[in-house]
Design an enzyme around this catalytic site. Structure first.
Site, PDB file in Angstrom:
ATOM      1  N   ASP A 199      -4.541   3.938  -1.865  1.00 27.08           N
ATOM      2  CA  ASP A 199      -5.652   4.455  -0.999  1.00 27.08           C
ATOM      3  C   ASP A 199      -6.181   5.959  -1.067  1.00 27.08           C
ATOM      4  O   ASP A 199      -5.390   6.731  -1.117  1.00 27.08           O
ATOM      5  CB  ASP A 199      -5.108   4.401   0.503  1.00 27.08           C
ATOM      6  CG  ASP A 199      -5.240   2.849   0.921  1.00 27.08           C
ATOM      7  OD1 ASP A 199      -6.115   2.096   0.830  1.00 27.08           O
ATOM      8  OD2 ASP A 199      -4.105   2.444   1.502  1.00 27.08           O
ATOM      9  N   MET A 253     -12.223  -5.288   4.933  1.00 27.86           N
ATOM     10  CA  MET A 253     -11.501  -4.259   5.475  1.00 27.86           C
ATOM     11  C   MET A 253     -11.218  -5.042   7.070  1.00 27.86           C
ATOM     12  O   MET A 253     -11.990  -5.242   7.658  1.00 27.86           O
ATOM     13  CB  MET A 253     -12.221  -2.861   5.967  1.00 27.86           C
ATOM     14  CG  MET A 253     -12.116  -2.243   4.657  1.00 27.86           C
ATOM     15  SD  MET A 253     -10.527  -1.700   3.808  1.00 27.86           S
ATOM     16  CE  MET A 253     -10.008  -1.025   5.332  1.00 27.86           C
ATOM     17  N   ASP A 295      -7.080  -6.044   4.017  1.00 23.38           N
ATOM     18  CA  ASP A 295      -6.583  -4.749   4.197  1.00 23.38           C
ATOM     19  C   ASP A 295      -6.628  -4.139   5.466  1.00 23.38           C
ATOM     20  O   ASP A 295      -7.739  -3.812   5.966  1.00 23.38           O
ATOM     21  CB  ASP A 295      -7.404  -3.873   3.051  1.00 23.38           C
ATOM     22  CG  ASP A 295      -6.881  -2.560   3.003  1.00 23.38           C
ATOM     23  OD1 ASP A 295      -5.463  -2.219   3.389  1.00 23.38           O
ATOM     24  OD2 ASP A 295      -7.273  -1.514   2.235  1.00 23.38           O
ATOM     25  N   HIS A 299      -1.409  -1.019  -4.272  1.00 26.33           N
ATOM     26  CA  HIS A 299      -2.694  -0.649  -3.511  1.00 26.33           C
ATOM     27  C   HIS A 299      -2.662   0.937  -3.490  1.00 26.33           C
ATOM     28  O   HIS A 299      -1.696   1.286  -2.844  1.00 26.33           O
ATOM     29  CB  HIS A 299      -3.025  -1.445  -2.383  1.00 26.33           C
ATOM     30  CG  HIS A 299      -4.032  -1.124  -1.580  1.00 26.33           C
ATOM     31  ND1 HIS A 299      -5.351  -1.828  -2.059  1.00 26.33           N
ATOM     32  CD2 HIS A 299      -4.456  -0.381  -0.488  1.00 26.33           C
ATOM     33  CE1 HIS A 299      -6.141  -1.458  -1.179  1.00 26.33           C
ATOM     34  NE2 HIS A 299      -5.997  -0.445  -0.345  1.00 26.33           N
ATOM     35  N   HIS A 320      -8.503   2.067  -4.161  1.00 25.38           N
ATOM     36  CA  HIS A 320      -9.353   1.757  -3.251  1.00 25.38           C
ATOM     37  C   HIS A 320      -9.892   3.047  -2.700  1.00 25.38           C
ATOM     38  O   HIS A 320      -9.169   4.020  -2.258  1.00 25.38           O
ATOM     39  CB  HIS A 320      -8.674   1.288  -1.907  1.00 25.38           C
ATOM     40  CG  HIS A 320      -9.652   1.036  -0.683  1.00 25.38           C
ATOM     41  ND1 HIS A 320      -8.934   0.616   0.619  1.00 25.38           N
ATOM     42  CD2 HIS A 320     -10.756   1.149  -0.593  1.00 25.38           C
ATOM     43  CE1 HIS A 320      -9.963   0.597   1.446  1.00 25.38           C
ATOM     44  NE2 HIS A 320     -10.884   0.783   0.711  1.00 25.38           N
ATOM     45  N   MET A 361      -8.465   8.835   0.107  1.00 25.54           N
ATOM     46  CA  MET A 361      -9.270   9.164   1.326  1.00 25.54           C
ATOM     47  C   MET A 361      -9.820  10.725   0.841  1.00 25.54           C
ATOM     48  O   MET A 361      -9.037  11.379   0.625  1.00 25.54           O
ATOM     49  CB  MET A 361      -8.250   9.178   2.364  1.00 25.54           C
ATOM     50  CG  MET A 361      -7.891   7.583   2.562  1.00 25.54           C
ATOM     51  SD  MET A 361      -6.935   7.950   4.191  1.00 25.54           S
ATOM     52  CE  MET A 361      -6.400   6.137   4.189  1.00 25.54           C
ATOM     53  N   MET A 403     -11.970   5.437  -0.749  1.00 31.64           N
ATOM     54  CA  MET A 403     -12.557   5.597   0.490  1.00 31.64           C
ATOM     55  C   MET A 403     -13.298   6.913   0.319  1.00 31.64           C
ATOM     56  O   MET A 403     -12.862   7.889   0.934  1.00 31.64           O
ATOM     57  CB  MET A 403     -11.781   5.415   1.663  1.00 31.64           C
ATOM     58  CG  MET A 403     -11.233   4.136   1.923  1.00 31.64           C
ATOM     59  SD  MET A 403      -9.730   3.822   2.838  1.00 31.64           S
ATOM     60  CE  MET A 403      -8.454   3.942   1.484  1.00 31.64           C
ATOM     61  N   SER A 444       0.825  -1.287   0.061  1.00 30.48           N
ATOM     62  CA  SER A 444      -0.011  -0.160   0.034  1.00 30.48           C
ATOM     63  C   SER A 444       0.800   1.233  -0.064  1.00 30.48           C
ATOM     64  O   SER A 444       1.551   1.533   0.925  1.00 30.48           O
ATOM     65  CB  SER A 444      -0.998   0.142   1.316  1.00 30.48           C
ATOM     66  OG  SER A 444      -1.593   1.348   1.227  1.00 30.48           O
TER      67      SER A 444
HETATM   68  C1  DX5 Z   1      -6.636   1.861   5.581  1.00 27.74           C
HETATM   69  C2  DX5 Z   1      -6.109   1.614   4.316  1.00 27.74           C
HETATM   70  C3  DX5 Z   1      -5.130   0.698   3.889  1.00 27.74           C
HETATM   71  C4  DX5 Z   1      -3.750   1.109   4.810  1.00 27.74           C
HETATM   72  C5  DX5 Z   1      -3.094  -0.364   5.174  1.00 27.74           C
HETATM   73  O1  DX5 Z   1      -7.520   2.798   5.559  1.00 27.74           O
HETATM   74  O2  DX5 Z   1      -7.297   1.236   3.281  1.00 27.74           O
HETATM   75  O3  DX5 Z   1      -4.817   0.082   2.621  1.00 27.74           O
HETATM   76  O4  DX5 Z   1      -3.070   1.535   3.834  1.00 27.74           O
HETATM   77  O5  DX5 Z   1      -1.949   0.035   5.895  1.00 27.74           O
HETATM   78  P1  DX5 Z   1      -1.402  -0.917   7.043  1.00 27.74           P
HETATM   79  O6  DX5 Z   1      -0.899  -2.201   6.304  1.00 27.74           O
HETATM   80  O7  DX5 Z   1      -0.327  -0.131   7.491  1.00 27.74           O
HETATM   81  O8  DX5 Z   1      -2.501  -1.272   7.882  1.00 27.74           O
HETATM   82 ZN    ZN Z   2      -7.095   0.344   1.365  1.00 33.01          ZN
END
Ligand code: DX5
Ligand code: ZN
Length: 233
Positions: free
Chosen positions: A33, A136, A174, A31, A65, A35, A67, A6
């Site tokens: 993320d 998740m 994840d 991956h 991903h 947000m 979010m 990630s």
């Molecule tokens: C959390 C994200 C994850 C995050 C995981 O909100 O969706 O993808 O990057 O990070 P680790 O592996 O550090 O928990």
């Molecule tokens: Zn993620």
């Protein structure tokens, strides 16, 4: 099995180098993320960053991903920026079906994520329409959180449905994934492993990816069945 480092856990001043490191380390996917500061209490990066990162890791699969409360307005920009797959959240309720359809229309793979407090039953109506189910294992918003063990039965249920319904979606996990929690998830039926802190935190990313892969392989339930049949366990 797929290992997806990630990018959120890499150096934010050098995302291109982070992506290149993941590709050189032998990871199949990266991956990313996204947000929006609304669906989750944090902001990460947008399509322009993804587009800028893409040339640093041309052949790796971009697992985006979302979010985000309004993924509808972001699907085309991320598709153009280089996403190979876009994951939306089942918590968006009645809009999920049309979001899935829009991702398909853009010619991209479709993922559906489920947060820890949400019942796994919520995803069942969509299972024949997706390429990946993301369970998740932390509440989304931040890297580096502790794995929530109560999510393991959801992975087992996802795997049971996949078998019973003869479907082919991947089961991804994840949040808080490290060598120990990945082994637990693999035994429950996960085949795709997103890991931020536990991978990017290592100086030798290639060795960390190889070790995670070895551990997941050793905990593959199919392999365990085979070994039992061979009388090796
Ligand atoms: C959390 C994200 C994850 C995050 C995981 O909100 O969706 O993808 O990057 O990070 P680790 O592996 O550090 O928990
Ligand atoms: Zn993620």
């Amino acid at each position: 099995m797929i290992i997806a480092p990630s990018l959120l856990a890499s150096d934010h001043a050098h995302f291109g180098q982070g992506a290149a490191r993941a590709a050189k380390a032998g990871a199949e996917w990266l991956h990313l993320d996204i947000m929006d500061g609304h669906f989750v209490p944090n902001i990460s990066f947008g399509p322009q960053v993804v587009k800028a990162v893409r040339p640093y890791a041309k052949n790796i699969f971009f697992d985006v991903h979302l979010m985000c409360s309004k993924p509808e307005i972001l699907l085309e920009p991320f598709a153009k920026a280089g996403a190979d797959q876009m994951i939306t959240h089942v918590e968006l309720g009645e809009r999920v079906e049309s979001i899935i359809w829009k991702i398909r229309q853009l010619g991209k793979k479709v993922g559906l994520a489920v947060n820890p407090p949400t019942a796994i039953a919520e995803v069942e109506p969509f299972l024949d329409k997706i390429d990946l189910l993301l369970v998740m294992t932390v509440n989304p918003g931040f890297g580096g959180q502790e794995f929530i063990h109560e999510c393991l039965p959801k992975i087992q249920q996802a795997e049971a449905w996949r078998r019973e319904k003869k479907l082919k979606y991947r089961i991804s996990v994840d949040g808080g994934i490290n060598n120990d929690t990945a082994a637990e998830c693999a035994r429950a039926g996960a085949d795709t492993f997103v890991a931020g802190t536990s991978l990017f935190g290592q100086r030798n990313l290639k060795a960390a990816v190889a070790k995670l892969r070895k551990i997941v392989h050793a905990n593959d339930p199919a392999l365990a069945d085979l070994n039992i049949r061979r009388g090796q366990i």
